[in-house]
Scaffold this motif. Sequence first.
Motif, PDB file in Angstrom:
ATOM      1  N   GLY A   1       0.813  -1.201   0.000  1.00 38.05           N
ATOM      2  CA  GLY A   1       0.000   0.000   0.000  1.00 38.05           C
ATOM      3  C   GLY A   1       0.845   1.248   0.000  1.00 38.05           C
ATOM      4  N   GLY A   2       0.205   2.357  -0.189  1.00 38.90           N
ATOM      5  CA  GLY A   2       0.900   3.634  -0.216  1.00 38.90           C
ATOM      6  C   GLY A   2       1.507   3.915  -1.575  1.00 38.90           C
ATOM      7  N   CYS A   3       1.961   5.134  -1.756  1.00 41.74           N
ATOM      8  CA  CYS A   3       2.464   5.533  -3.074  1.00 41.74           C
ATOM      9  C   CYS A   3       3.799   4.894  -3.424  1.00 41.74           C
ATOM     10  CB  CYS A   3       2.527   7.048  -3.203  1.00 41.74           C
ATOM     11  SG  CYS A   3       3.039   7.925  -1.741  1.00 41.74           S
ATOM     12  N   ALA A   4       4.581   4.436  -2.442  1.00 40.30           N
ATOM     13  CA  ALA A   4       5.854   3.791  -2.747  1.00 40.30           C
ATOM     14  C   ALA A   4       5.729   2.267  -2.795  1.00 40.30           C
ATOM     15  CB  ALA A   4       6.927   4.196  -1.732  1.00 40.30           C
ATOM     16  N   GLY A   5       4.582   1.720  -2.411  1.00 38.82           N
ATOM     17  CA  GLY A   5       4.348   0.286  -2.560  1.00 38.82           C
ATOM     18  C   GLY A   5       4.165  -0.504  -1.284  1.00 38.82           C
ATOM     19  N   MET A   6       4.795  -0.084  -0.178  1.00 37.72           N
ATOM     20  CA  MET A   6       4.677  -0.818   1.084  1.00 37.72           C
ATOM     21  C   MET A   6       4.696   0.165   2.248  1.00 37.72           C
ATOM     22  SD  MET A   6       7.158  -4.099   0.556  1.00 37.72           S
ATOM     23  CE  MET A   6       6.074  -5.341   1.230  1.00 37.72           C
ATOM     24  N   SER A   7       4.190  -0.293   3.386  1.00 40.47           N
ATOM     25  CA  SER A   7       4.298   0.496   4.608  1.00 40.47           C
ATOM     26  C   SER A   7       4.545  -0.448   5.774  1.00 40.47           C
ATOM     27  CB  SER A   7       3.052   1.347   4.831  1.00 40.47           C
ATOM     28  OG  SER A   7       1.907   0.552   4.923  1.00 40.47           O
TER      29      SER A   7
END
Length: 125
Positions: free
Chosen positions: A39-45
């Motif tokens: 998730g999130g704009c970079a792919g992971m959190s």
Amino acid sequence: MASNFKVLSLTDAAAERIKAIIADADRPIAGLRVGVKNGGCAGMSYTMEYADGQKPGEDMVEDRGVKVFVDPKALLFLLGTQMDFTSTKLASQFVFNNPNQTSACGCGESVAITPVNPEAVRASA
């Protein structure tokens, strides 16, 4: 899950903050569970939650008097990470100094992480 390597380590500041969180919890907790999610704009959190105890397949890190349980799906993403806690005039937050992180988004909420090659881990053990 018993490991020959340390999945993550804690700074003094992170350990003290986790101790305070455990002391202030509204129920008995064994430690903190960390992981990653898509998730999130970079792919992971990164994720964190109270842990009542160790779940099957989880690694448990005991460092500086606290227990941190590592979600087995996050193991290769978190290997070698140092967990810190920082406070500034505007924010207080846990910070993951992760050697596997390849980028982060500007909001600071999401990251791109490349998992460790399991063969490299086996070769170094």
